[in-house]
Design an enzyme around this catalytic site. Structure first.
Site, mmCIF file in Angstrom:
data_model
loop_
_atom_site.group_PDB
_atom_site.id
_atom_site.type_symbol
_atom_site.label_atom_id
_atom_site.label_comp_id
_atom_site.label_asym_id
_atom_site.label_seq_id
_atom_site.Cartn_x
_atom_site.Cartn_y
_atom_site.Cartn_z
ATOM 1 N N ARG A 184 0.935 -1.424 -0.001
ATOM 2 C CA ARG A 184 -0.159 -0.036 -0.054
ATOM 3 C C ARG A 184 0.862 1.130 -0.105
ATOM 4 O O ARG A 184 1.884 1.417 0.437
ATOM 5 C CB ARG A 184 -0.987 -0.115 1.041
ATOM 6 C CG ARG A 184 -2.034 1.020 0.979
ATOM 7 C CD ARG A 184 -3.149 0.866 2.186
ATOM 8 N NE ARG A 184 -2.450 1.323 3.349
ATOM 9 C CZ ARG A 184 -3.294 0.943 4.519
ATOM 10 N NH1 ARG A 184 -4.383 0.425 4.628
ATOM 11 N NH2 ARG A 184 -2.627 1.206 5.754
ATOM 12 N N TRP A 194 -10.666 11.902 9.418
ATOM 13 C CA TRP A 194 -9.616 11.611 9.472
ATOM 14 C C TRP A 194 -9.128 10.419 8.705
ATOM 15 O O TRP A 194 -9.854 9.527 8.708
ATOM 16 C CB TRP A 194 -9.080 11.465 10.990
ATOM 17 C CG TRP A 194 -7.550 11.102 10.955
ATOM 18 C CD1 TRP A 194 -6.492 11.755 10.673
ATOM 19 C CD2 TRP A 194 -7.032 9.745 11.307
ATOM 20 N NE1 TRP A 194 -5.444 11.187 10.710
ATOM 21 C CE2 TRP A 194 -5.625 9.884 10.907
ATOM 22 C CE3 TRP A 194 -7.551 8.725 11.513
ATOM 23 C CZ2 TRP A 194 -4.806 8.741 11.185
ATOM 24 C CZ3 TRP A 194 -6.948 7.344 11.779
ATOM 25 C CH2 TRP A 194 -5.249 7.642 11.777
ATOM 26 N N ASP A 217 -5.111 3.945 0.443
ATOM 27 C CA ASP A 217 -6.151 4.232 1.271
ATOM 28 C C ASP A 217 -6.506 5.828 1.253
ATOM 29 O O ASP A 217 -5.754 6.450 1.728
ATOM 30 C CB ASP A 217 -5.713 3.951 2.751
ATOM 31 C CG ASP A 217 -6.873 3.863 3.598
ATOM 32 O OD1 ASP A 217 -7.939 4.503 3.474
ATOM 33 O OD2 ASP A 217 -6.501 3.558 4.909
ATOM 34 N N TYR A 240 -2.808 11.434 6.973
ATOM 35 C CA TYR A 240 -2.840 10.083 7.175
ATOM 36 C C TYR A 240 -1.733 9.030 6.492
ATOM 37 O O TYR A 240 -1.558 9.198 5.124
ATOM 38 C CB TYR A 240 -4.348 9.561 6.871
ATOM 39 C CG TYR A 240 -4.236 7.968 6.922
ATOM 40 C CD1 TYR A 240 -4.300 7.331 7.889
ATOM 41 C CD2 TYR A 240 -4.106 7.234 5.709
ATOM 42 C CE1 TYR A 240 -4.284 6.074 7.996
ATOM 43 C CE2 TYR A 240 -4.015 5.710 5.543
ATOM 44 C CZ TYR A 240 -4.135 5.014 6.984
ATOM 45 O OH TYR A 240 -3.994 3.842 6.948
ATOM 46 N N GLU A 264 -13.190 -0.834 7.161
ATOM 47 C CA GLU A 264 -12.488 -1.129 8.614
ATOM 48 C C GLU A 264 -13.291 -0.489 9.832
ATOM 49 O O GLU A 264 -13.099 -0.887 10.944
ATOM 50 C CB GLU A 264 -11.250 -0.609 8.467
ATOM 51 C CG GLU A 264 -11.076 1.022 8.396
ATOM 52 C CD GLU A 264 -9.613 1.460 8.178
ATOM 53 O OE1 GLU A 264 -9.023 0.857 7.192
ATOM 54 O OE2 GLU A 264 -9.155 2.343 8.943
ATOM 55 N N GLU A 306 -4.150 -7.564 5.419
ATOM 56 C CA GLU A 306 -3.052 -6.432 5.613
ATOM 57 C C GLU A 306 -2.102 -6.729 6.864
ATOM 58 O O GLU A 306 -2.544 -7.678 7.719
ATOM 59 C CB GLU A 306 -3.980 -5.122 6.403
ATOM 60 C CG GLU A 306 -2.812 -3.846 6.918
ATOM 61 C CD GLU A 306 -3.708 -2.843 7.195
ATOM 62 O OE1 GLU A 306 -4.663 -2.923 7.692
ATOM 63 O OE2 GLU A 306 -2.772 -1.788 7.484
ATOM 64 N N HIS A 340 -9.112 6.864 2.922
ATOM 65 C CA HIS A 340 -9.447 7.218 4.783
ATOM 66 C C HIS A 340 -10.633 7.963 4.890
ATOM 67 O O HIS A 340 -10.734 9.006 5.493
ATOM 68 C CB HIS A 340 -8.197 7.754 5.270
ATOM 69 C CG HIS A 340 -7.872 7.134 6.557
ATOM 70 N ND1 HIS A 340 -7.963 7.516 7.864
ATOM 71 C CD2 HIS A 340 -7.508 5.834 6.954
ATOM 72 C CE1 HIS A 340 -7.504 6.849 9.014
ATOM 73 N NE2 HIS A 340 -7.488 5.760 8.264
ATOM 74 N N ARG A 348 -13.452 -5.142 4.268
ATOM 75 C CA ARG A 348 -12.283 -4.468 5.024
ATOM 76 C C ARG A 348 -12.253 -4.600 6.576
ATOM 77 O O ARG A 348 -11.449 -4.222 7.361
ATOM 78 C CB ARG A 348 -12.222 -3.101 4.655
ATOM 79 C CG ARG A 348 -10.937 -2.227 5.007
ATOM 80 C CD ARG A 348 -9.754 -2.524 4.275
ATOM 81 N NE ARG A 348 -8.680 -2.013 4.774
ATOM 82 C CZ ARG A 348 -7.589 -2.645 5.225
ATOM 83 N NH1 ARG A 348 -7.652 -3.814 5.236
ATOM 84 N NH2 ARG A 348 -6.578 -1.752 5.738
ATOM 85 N N GLU A 353 -9.184 2.014 -0.999
ATOM 86 C CA GLU A 353 -9.669 1.623 0.280
ATOM 87 C C GLU A 353 -10.524 3.024 0.752
ATOM 88 O O GLU A 353 -9.914 4.089 0.571
ATOM 89 C CB GLU A 353 -8.597 1.314 1.101
ATOM 90 C CG GLU A 353 -8.871 1.104 2.551
ATOM 91 C CD GLU A 353 -7.538 0.557 3.323
ATOM 92 O OE1 GLU A 353 -6.658 -0.014 2.840
ATOM 93 O OE2 GLU A 353 -7.951 0.799 4.644
#
Ligand code: EZ4
Ligand code: CO
Length: 408
Positions: free
Chosen positions: A147, A408, A216, A159, A268, A345, A218, A289, A242
């Site tokens: 990643r 975030w 990602d 991030y 996630e 991951e 985020h 995820r 992601e």
């Protein structure tokens, strides 16, 4: 075989971890991970004050019944605190069942579907040069999928970007700061969208077409922005993009999906099959995820993944350092057993953590394997754990350049 005792261990060997330990009347011990980054003590209280008293005396063999008893019995359903607490109970009971059977948990889930689970590492750098160093370090460590996160010109701290590494240095990205209040980072979506395609162009030019690359976002983009990013990354053939939009709005993915062929992973922060209902039935994502730790344990994640399998959707379980080695082991047993595994991951824990938690899983030629020890294959060293007391730590807060709080 009844549950005789259940204890909640909190330890902080570099970061906080919450572990549930269940002991049966036969003296069999099972471990479960209940770590919820930045809200750890809420789960400790949920377990200590509300679940442990219900567990003592229950039949330790009846995992499904215990899961339903805790989920439906609470009346209040879902949510990360509840689902992390139930997950820990579930993992500990699978650990016990495996130890009693003398089998690794993946055998109880149907056995092995593959030699090992393809793992991806998380490379980052504040500049392209630093990013390349980090990618090379990961390749040297054996990673076969990576990643990519980078600094963005005009933004100070964003991030996914840890301290820049020298060649040969181990990666140490840890988003939760051990501070009394969260650190603040900044964000501008235009700067980001202008910068990222060039980063992937450069990474492809340097490392070739063969390396699976992930990214990602985020939760920071609108559906249109996510569609724009997905399209601009199509030439670089991502393994996945992601969390492109805030995960709780499932319908937002319709627009993104219609506009780009870049594969999408999300979830996630999701913790229930119901959080995925539209995403799965409308085939709006390619990868699930969630972690086993935050998704209600092996029992719940197995059902979610079987539901996803019908729609051709695969697993990509969250595996940052805030999933404890116990949670990681649970994810690996499930990953090796599932037919619809995609990738997992892997962000290796620091040395102190791996002394507190002795693990049996291995990483060879880019593949993770849960190992052959009965149960989950992880042991905790109590005395050592107790030398690392809980330390307040928080994930960062994010603000736009004008000061507005952003995701975030
Ligand atoms: O922000 O683990 O994909 N990984 C991530 C992580 C999460 C943290 C939250 O605790 O996005 O870095
Ligand atoms: Co993420």
């Amino acid at each position: 075989m009844r549950i005789e005792r259940a204890e909640v261990l909190v330890t902080s060997p570099g970061r906080n971890f919450v572990t549930l330990r269940i002991t049966t009347t036969d003296g069999v011990v099972g471990l479960g991970d209940a770590t919820l980054n930045g809200r750890e003590l809420a789960v400790v209280s949920y377990l200590r004050d509300h679940l442990v008293p219900l567990l003592v005396g229950r039949e330790a063999n009846d995992i499904e019944d215990t899961w339903q008893y805790l989920y439906r019995g609470a009346y209040w359903r879902r949510g990360p605190v509840t689902m992390s607490a139930i997950a820990a109970v579930d993992m500990a009971l699978w650990d016990i069942k495996g130890k009693v059977a003398g089998l690794p948990v993946y055998q109880l889930l149907g056995g092995r579907s593959r030699r090992g689970g393809l793992a991806y590492g998380h490379a980052s750098g504040s500049t392209l040069e630093a990013l390349f160093t980090s990618v090379r370090n990961h390749l040297d460590e054996g990673f076969r999928a990576i990643r990519i996160q980078t600094g963005v010109p005009g933004l100070k701290k964003i991030y996914g970007v840890g301290g820049d590494q020298a060649r040969g240095q181990k990666y140490d990205y840890e988003p939760a700061g051990r501070t009394a209040v969260p650190v603040e980072e900044d964000w501008d979506t235009r700067f980001y969208l202008q910068h990222i395609p060039g980063v992937f162009e450069a990474v492809r030019a340097e490392f070739g077409a063969g390396l699976p690359l992930l990214h990602d976002a985020h939760h920071r983009l609108t559906p249109n922005q996510a569609a724009q990013l997905g399209r601009s990354l199509e030439p670089y053939d991502l393994f996945w993009l992601e969390d492109c939009t805030p995960a709780e709005n499932q319908e937002a993915l319709r627009r993104v999906r219609a506009m780009t062929t870049t594969p999408l992973a999300i979830g996630e922060v999701l913790n229930s099959v119901h959080d995925y209902q539209t995403l799965i039935t409308e085939q709006l994502i390619d990868y699930v995820r969630s972690s086993v730790t935050h998704g209600g344990g092996i029992t719940a994640m197995r059902k979610l993944m079987d539901f996803a399998a019908i729609y051709g959707i695969r697993s990509g379980f969250h595996g940052p350092t805030d999933i404890s080695p116990v949670g990681m082991a649970a994810a690996l047993h499930l990953s090796i057993a599932l037919h619809n595994f995609g990738i997992v991951e892997y962000m290796p824990h620091n040395a102190q953590t791996l002394e507190v938690f002795r693990t049996g899983y291995t990483f060879t030629d880019g593949l993770l394997d849960p190992g052959e020890a009965p149960g989950l294959g992880v042991e905790v060293d109590d005395e050592l754990a107790a030398t690392f007391p809980y330390t307040p730590a928080y994930l960062p807060v994010n603000r736009l350049l004008d000061g507005t709080v952003h995701d975030w």
